[in-house]
Motif scaffolding. Sequence first.
Motif, PDB file in Angstrom:
ATOM      1  N   ILE A 115       0.839  -1.204   0.000  1.00 38.61           N
ATOM      2  CA  ILE A 115       0.000   0.000   0.000  1.00 38.61           C
ATOM      3  C   ILE A 115       0.874   1.253   0.000  1.00 38.61           C
ATOM      4  O   ILE A 115       0.637   2.204  -0.756  1.00 38.61           O
ATOM      5  N   LEU A 116       1.913   1.237   0.827  1.00 40.25           N
ATOM      6  CA  LEU A 116       2.810   2.394   0.900  1.00 40.25           C
ATOM      7  C   LEU A 116       3.621   2.537  -0.388  1.00 40.25           C
ATOM      8  O   LEU A 116       3.832   3.644  -0.881  1.00 40.25           O
ATOM      9  N   ALA A 117       4.052   1.404  -0.950  1.00 36.20           N
ATOM     10  CA  ALA A 117       4.846   1.442  -2.177  1.00 36.20           C
ATOM     11  C   ALA A 117       4.052   2.018  -3.350  1.00 36.20           C
ATOM     12  O   ALA A 117       4.608   2.710  -4.214  1.00 36.20           O
ATOM     13  N   HIS A 118       2.757   1.744  -3.371  1.00 36.71           N
ATOM     14  CA  HIS A 118       1.901   2.251  -4.452  1.00 36.71           C
ATOM     15  C   HIS A 118       1.253   3.582  -4.096  1.00 36.71           C
ATOM     16  O   HIS A 118       0.392   4.059  -4.834  1.00 36.71           O
ATOM     17  N   ASN A 119       1.649   4.146  -2.962  1.00 35.61           N
ATOM     18  CA  ASN A 119       1.157   5.474  -2.575  1.00 35.61           C
ATOM     19  C   ASN A 119      -0.369   5.524  -2.526  1.00 35.61           C
ATOM     20  O   ASN A 119      -1.002   6.503  -2.950  1.00 35.61           O
TER      21      ASN A 119
END
Length: 391
Positions: free
Chosen positions: A325-329
Amino acid sequence: MALSTSRAINHIMKPLSAAVCATRRLSSDSTATITVETSLPFTSHNIDPPSRSVETSPKELMTFFKDMTEMRRMEIAADSLYKAKLIRGFCHLYDGQEAVAVGMEAAITKKDCIITAYRDHCIFLGRGGTLVEAFAELMGRRDGCSRGKGGSMHFYKKESGFYGGHGIVGAQVPLGIGLAFAQKYKKEDYVTFAMYGDGAANQGQLFEALNMAALWDLPAILVCENNHYGMGTAEWRAAKSPAYYKRGDYVPGLRVDGMDVFAVKQACTFAKQHALKNGPIILEMDTYRYHGHSMSDPGSTYRTRDEISGVRQERDPVERIRSLILAHNIATEAELKDIEKENRKVVDEAIAKAKESPMPDPSELFTNVYVKGFGVEAYGADRKELRATLP
């Protein structure tokens, strides 16, 4: 030991569409396609494995995160309630294994059937059960999913295709094969997932049922949740061949990273398609329980605390989704923390409501035992005093 090999590989699922997240933030309720790669390749027996590339969306990622964190919070709360003696009897917790329940649900419908052993709380939640029903059942209250008479090991939700929660080791597998027989007999395009642990994998009834499923090409998927220690005995000490996905011999099998929700989703999608066309298949989910086997097991006498913390750091299913989730913003760390805080609140509210539910009436001792309408009479021990006439 097989466990150490998988633990040594510290791979977060790779986002193949990373260019998207580098340019803009995706809405958390977007259904835009994101392609990810499973953390490990599938290992197969007598079948070509599915692709490691899995399609998802921001909305699904957020749903996975919410569902798994809610399941984990429920199990942590159950631990506290047990220690406070509000839950009695046996209690087997599922924290660490959430990716199996959530990934499986993402691949199937409520018309497909699931039957499992006694580590069943999160499977019930995944099938659409409520937290209030779960906690009420755990505390033996009337509003529980089994009306307070089943307890931890006997959750049930027939209208959503969940046939329990079973306390006898391995006994749910023949029942699952029976469900698959009914599906084929009625010409339905649905399948049954019969779940069991590595501790039940040597049961004779499992192989008898599998043989019948293979003979009749039944739409049955046997899911071995291999958390590596049974009731406290390492798999390599309990099984000469702990490659459980190969145990079907003539039945194909897949070994799946059960800590990777997308590997589980992909494997279950693949298995359902196979089972409808060709008959049974075995899925071995390589997973891990953070708690002991049950609440009476500290879980640290047959494995080290370093091993447990190592799995948490390297393979935790919730943290894998958080990283994606964080990697895909899609969301910020603070927003994910807010979801976890909300889950704590929802769980606490469900516990409070479950505590208000009354205990079952004593007359419930005589219900759900015999088929209604036969005028069954219940006598005392001396066979003279008529105690009750059942409806």
